[in-house]
Each structure stands twice: as C-alpha cells, then as structure tokens.
Design an enzyme around this catalytic site. Structure first.
Site, short mmCIF file in Angstrom:
data_model
loop_
_atom_site.label_atom_id
_atom_site.label_comp_id
_atom_site.label_asym_id
_atom_site.label_seq_id
_atom_site.Cartn_x
_atom_site.Cartn_y
_atom_site.Cartn_z
N VAL A 264 1.95 -5.45 4.07
CA VAL A 264 1.40 -5.12 2.76
C VAL A 264 1.72 -3.67 2.40
O VAL A 264 2.09 -3.35 1.27
CB VAL A 264 -0.13 -5.36 2.73
N GLU A 265 1.58 -2.78 3.37
CA GLU A 265 1.77 -1.36 3.10
C GLU A 265 3.22 -1.00 2.79
O GLU A 265 3.49 -0.29 1.81
CB GLU A 265 1.29 -0.53 4.30
#
Length: 338
Positions: free
Chosen positions: A125-126
C-alpha cells in the site's frame, strides 16, 4: 509512528516531479532558521556551518502544501479508496515479493508474530513494494512543512530535527534522501522519528537501511506492529450482515475501540460466536460501490491505524493482506515452484 496520510496522492508524486514545483526561496533569512540551527547545535552538538549549509539548500515546495491539505483518506469514499490499492497487479506482485523474500518473512513472523501478508500489504500500500518511494527531497518536504505550514509546523519542526539526527546516526547524506510529500522514507514510508524508534537492522550488516534494503524494511514494519502491541491470531476486521442494527451511541468516530464484543452483544448486536467477549471492538460503516458495508474491527485493526490514522487505510491493508494470503494459497495448491 505518528504516521501521516502519506499515500493520498501517490500518483501525483509520480506524475508531478518535485523539481517542477520548487521555488528559489530558501530559509536562511527567516528567524525560525536561526532558532532551529541554534537548538540543534546546543541540544545535539551539530556543526552550525554544516547544518546551515544543508538547510540553505532546502527549497519551498508549494505542491507539498496542496497535497497535505487534501489527503485522500479525507476526501474519498471506501469504494474509491479501495480501487487505488486492490488491483490484480498489486496482488500478483505482492505475492512475488513474498516469495522473493521468504526467509525474511519467515524470521519476521517468528520474531514478532505479525503475519507476513500484513507486513507485505503495508509495503504494498505504501510504495507498491518499493516501486514508488517518493520523489521529493526530504529536506525540502520537512522544511516546507516546518516553516510554511502553520497547522502542523510544530510537529514537522520536530520531524526535521529527527531527520538530521537519523541521517547522522545512519551515515546518510541529508540532501540526497528522497521520500513522500510529508517526508516519509523507504519501503515502509517511515517518518524520521519512526525510523529512529522502530527501524531495525534485520539482515545483520550493522546498518539500519529501509531506504534500499527490503529485508530491513520487512523487519522494521514487523517491529513497528509488535511495538504497538499487535496480538498474534487476533481479529482485524470481520464483515457483518448488511441489515445489522447498531445503536447510534455505539457508532464512535475515534479510532481506538471504546467498547468490547460483549458490549455490542448486550446491546442486541448479532456478532459471530467465534469472537471473544473481551475483544476491543468498533463497528464501522463503509460506502462500497454496491451500497453500505458494516464491519466489526478489533484491536489489531486499531494497531494498523497507528501506522496511518485512517480506517480507510487500515481496511485497504486488511483487504490487500487477505488477497495476498489467497494468492499464496492458490500457488501452493497448484504446486508452482516445486
């Protein structure tokens, strides 16, 4: 970690180069500049000339002010936010990342009790497993926010302080480090204070490097969750029936669970029998593309929100982790790689 909304405009960071948004304005003629340098020299023994040189090279980035003022977590509905992160390619590449670093994930699970798919989902996600770690010079981002963003200037001046301490401790050249618009760095997008407190040397080379070393990043994300009291085997989020009735007083806004599973049961809310009565719990309502969804979130869901203070973020991590686990299971059943 005091993690910020670092993902809000990841595509914007890719499409809009930091250099296109900078100005020639520096900070050496500002009274805050002298105060900051004096404090770093007095409290941490920095060389005033060298520190002044690094800060003199810092440039205001107006685009950073725009991005931090409108985070996606505050402007998107769940189905819009989910579509950013739950994609077939992010799932398949996440499974590849898990297989590529299997030994590191094995050790992280054993040492910290955090499931590999959750660790991988955070990194996915990051930064899409390290593909997009930000294009802004960290010294520009933190200086802009420390000196030109009054709503959070105190916090970001502290992060600027932590950044120089981190760079000195790890032997990094401050002017060369790049990250997100909020100064987050590396595979897991740690801000400087989190880097200093939670990043670990997980490959034994005596360097704590989450910027270029995925093994250190895997161990560091797991350590962060462990330090924030992740409960191995505990529930994260469980989908509830769409017709569930929840008393209005129990629909809380704060991320920390105020009630327990038993509290909801006593209020007449039907919950799975598998849930322990003393489990901290919060029920949230999300807007999906086909209508509202109800979810019961537990203590581990709250731990994920310590990484980024948003229930949308935590749900994206939860769903990506689930998809990664299914992908690994499918591959294992098919015998691929044997």
């Amino acid at each position: 970690m005091k993690h910020l909304n670092f993902l809000s405009f990841l595509l914007a960071l890719v499409l809009v180069p930091a250099s296109a948004q900078s100005t020639s304005e520096g900070y050496t003629d500002r009274p805050e500049f002298d105060d900051f340098v004096d404090g770093m020299v007095r409290e941490h023994g920095f060389d005033a000339d060298k520190l002044s040189q690094w800060l003199a090279e810092a440039r205001h980035q107006e685009r950073i002010i725009e991005l931090i003022s409108s985070p996606a977590e505050h402007t998107l509905q769940w189905h819009e936010y989910r579509a950013i992160f739950i994609k077939p390619e992010r799932i398949s590449q996440g499974a590849d990342f898990l297989r590529q670093h299997q030994d590191a994930f094995d050790r992280a699970e054993e040492a910290f009790g955090v499931p590999r798919e959750v660790i991988a989902a955070i990194i996915g996600v990051e930064t899409w497993y390290g593909r997009y770690m930000g294009s802004y010079r960290v010294v520009d981002a933190l200086s802009t926010l420390a000196f030109d963003y009054p709503p959070r200037s105190r916090f970001f001046r502290s992060e600027l302080e932590q950044f120089f301490l981190m760079a000195r401790e790890q032997g990094f050249e401050p002017s060369r480090l790049k990250g997100s618009y909020a100064g987050a760095m590396g595979y897991g997008q740690f801000i400087a204070s989190s880097y200093r407190h939670y990043a670990v040397d997980f490959d034994g080379d005596d360097v704590v490097d989450i910027l270029d070393n995925p093994v250190d990043a895997i161990g560091s994300v797991a350590n962060y969750f462990d330090e924030h009291r992740w409960r191995p085997g505990g529930p994260v989020a469980i989908r509830l029936d769409n017709d569930i009735q929840v008393p209005e007083r129990m629909m809380t806004r704060e991320l920390r669970p105020r009630f327990t599973v038993s509290d909801f049961r006593e209020a007449g809310v039907s919950l799975p029998d598998s849930l322990a009565g003393d489990e901290p719990a919060r029920i949230i309502r999300l807007e999906a593309d086909d209508g509202p969804q109800w979810w019961l979130t537990g203590h581990n869901f709250y731990v994920i929100t310590r990484y980024n203070h948003s229930h949308l973020y935590a749900m994206a991590v939860q769903e990506l982790a689930g998809e990664l686990a299914k992908e690994l299971e499918t591959v294992a059943e098919s015998g691929v790689g044997e």
